[in-house]
Write a protein that holds these residues in place. Structure first.
Motif, PDB file in Angstrom:
ATOM      1  N   GLU A  27      -5.079   3.875   3.577  1.00 15.02           N
ATOM      2  CA  GLU A  27      -4.660   4.736   2.586  1.00 15.02           C
ATOM      3  C   GLU A  27      -5.224   6.088   2.272  1.00 15.02           C
ATOM      4  O   GLU A  27      -6.570   6.203   1.732  1.00 15.02           O
ATOM      5  N   GLN A  73      -6.002 -13.347   7.191  1.00 18.39           N
ATOM      6  CA  GLN A  73      -5.884 -11.694   7.003  1.00 18.39           C
ATOM      7  C   GLN A  73      -4.576 -11.356   8.364  1.00 18.39           C
ATOM      8  O   GLN A  73      -4.546  -9.685   9.009  1.00 18.39           O
ATOM      9  N   THR A 126     -10.924 -12.414   8.324  1.00 21.95           N
ATOM     10  CA  THR A 126     -10.745 -11.723   9.502  1.00 21.95           C
ATOM     11  C   THR A 126     -10.928 -11.750  10.726  1.00 21.95           C
ATOM     12  O   THR A 126     -11.108 -11.339  11.759  1.00 21.95           O
ATOM     13  N   ASN A 166      -5.457  -7.051   8.161  1.00 21.28           N
ATOM     14  CA  ASN A 166      -5.718  -6.656   7.525  1.00 21.28           C
ATOM     15  C   ASN A 166      -7.186  -6.762   6.858  1.00 21.28           C
ATOM     16  O   ASN A 166      -8.218  -8.349   7.241  1.00 21.28           O
ATOM     17  N   ASP A 182      -9.343  -5.308   4.442  1.00 17.21           N
ATOM     18  CA  ASP A 182      -9.174  -4.842   3.122  1.00 17.21           C
ATOM     19  C   ASP A 182      -9.867  -6.229   2.185  1.00 17.21           C
ATOM     20  O   ASP A 182      -9.336  -7.322   1.684  1.00 17.21           O
ATOM     21  N   ILE A 237      -7.665   0.790   5.537  1.00 15.90           N
ATOM     22  CA  ILE A 237      -7.116  -1.456   5.513  1.00 15.90           C
ATOM     23  C   ILE A 237      -7.190  -2.193   6.570  1.00 15.90           C
ATOM     24  O   ILE A 237      -7.412  -3.027   6.279  1.00 15.90           O
ATOM     25  N   SER A 238      -6.142  -1.245   7.521  1.00 14.11           N
ATOM     26  CA  SER A 238      -5.968  -2.573   8.379  1.00 14.11           C
ATOM     27  C   SER A 238      -6.775  -1.753  10.371  1.00 14.11           C
ATOM     28  O   SER A 238      -6.811  -1.073  10.540  1.00 14.11           O
ATOM     29  N   ASP A 261       1.518  -1.196   5.748  1.00 12.43           N
ATOM     30  CA  ASP A 261       1.364  -0.773   4.633  1.00 12.43           C
ATOM     31  C   ASP A 261       1.467  -2.130   3.015  1.00 12.43           C
ATOM     32  O   ASP A 261       2.300  -2.126   2.683  1.00 12.43           O
ATOM     33  N   SER A 262       1.495  -3.654   3.865  1.00 15.04           N
ATOM     34  CA  SER A 262       1.584  -4.783   3.100  1.00 15.04           C
ATOM     35  C   SER A 262       0.805  -5.777   3.474  1.00 15.04           C
ATOM     36  O   SER A 262       0.822  -5.391   5.153  1.00 15.04           O
ATOM     37  N   ILE A 263       1.149  -6.844   2.904  1.00 12.82           N
ATOM     38  CA  ILE A 263       0.337  -7.943   3.285  1.00 12.82           C
ATOM     39  C   ILE A 263       0.711  -9.055   2.960  1.00 12.82           C
ATOM     40  O   ILE A 263       0.782  -8.681   1.050  1.00 12.82           O
ATOM     41  N   VAL A 307       1.139  -9.546   7.703  1.00 14.61           N
ATOM     42  CA  VAL A 307       0.535  -8.125   7.479  1.00 14.61           C
ATOM     43  C   VAL A 307       1.099  -7.703   8.347  1.00 14.61           C
ATOM     44  O   VAL A 307       1.793  -7.022   9.652  1.00 14.61           O
ATOM     45  N   TYR A 351       0.418  -1.176   0.079  1.00 10.85           N
ATOM     46  CA  TYR A 351      -0.286  -0.158  -0.031  1.00 10.85           C
ATOM     47  C   TYR A 351       0.675   1.301  -0.339  1.00 10.85           C
ATOM     48  O   TYR A 351       1.955   1.020   0.450  1.00 10.85           O
TER      49      TYR A 351
END
Length: 231
Positions: free
Chosen positions: A52, A178, A137, A76, A78, A66-67, A219-221, A216, A3
């Motif tokens: 984001e 996630q 989730t 996360n 999303d 996002i999370s 800014d990423s997964i 997670v 992200y």
């Protein structure tokens, strides 16, 4: 899956499935929620969330949720990301598909079969396969479950996979968890027993039921490892 322009915020409220209000740097912002599920155990007033920021000046909302932090976990939420994570995992040989030992030579997304559109279609040697991906989730004491709301569409997809398996396709349902550090995955029969029953029937008919967790960050997964499935 990465992200851009992530900001930390405080969740205030969620008036409907698509919109939430969050506090960003002392200002209340209307943000887009990229998950239409209930997420009631996640979106608790004043919890910490990560947004984001969009580069599109024409968007009605500047941010997307996002999370969310749940205790020591970062989850996360999303719902658009699981397919991308699984696609990357297949491309990078991070996912082991039972019954397929050959090199994957073709991966396509959004492939129609019957009256369903499965998330992934792939070919390996002379084998053809469908994968339906579901994001997870919902977590309680390290046990993760799906769904968090009834999903007739999910049951329909499972039944279509059973038919595809009978017609010679290799078929998989992959639950992309996630978050990481979970014990096992199980269907949420308290919420939708029909889906849990459909998964048992699918397993009996040769459809593989898989679960993978994810690493997670804000800014990423990225896909992590195979997780035990209890049906």
């Amino acid at each position: 899956m990465n992200y851009n322009k992530i900001v930390k915020a405080k969740f205030i409220e969620r008036p409907n499935r698509f919109i939430a209000y969050c506090e960003v740097d002392g200002n209340i912002e209307k943000v887009h929620v990229k998950n239409t599920g209930r997420c009631r155990e996640l979106l608790i007033p004043e919890c910490t969330v990560y947004l984001e920021e969009s580069d599109n000046p024409n968007r009605k909302t500047k941010y997307s949720l996002i999370s969310v932090e749940k205790g020591i976990r970062l989850i996360n939420m999303d719902s658009q990301v699981p397919n991308k994570v699984v696609y990357e995992g297949l491309k990078n040989n991070k996912i082991k598909l039972p019954g397929i030992n050959e090199e994957i030579t073709l991966i396509k997304t959004e492939k129609t079969y019957g009256s369903s559109r499965f998330d992934v279609y792939l070919e390996a040697g002379d084998k053809k396969a469908f994968i339906e991906v579901k994001g997870v989730t919902l977590e309680e004491n390290g046990i993760v479950k799906f769904p968090d709301a009834k999903t007739e569409r999910g049951v329909k997809h499972i039944n279509e996979l059973i038919e595809a398996r009978k017609n010679g396709y290799y078929c998989y349902i992959l639950f992309l968890i996630q978050m990481d550090n979970v014990i096992y995955f199980t269907p949420n029969n308290e919420m939708h027993k029909e889906l849990g029953d459909a998964l048992i029937e699918a397993k009996k008919n040769g459809v593989e039921v898989l679960a993978y967790d994810s690493i997670v960050n804000v800014d990423s997964i990225i896909i992590n490892k195979n997780i035990k499935v209890v049906l």
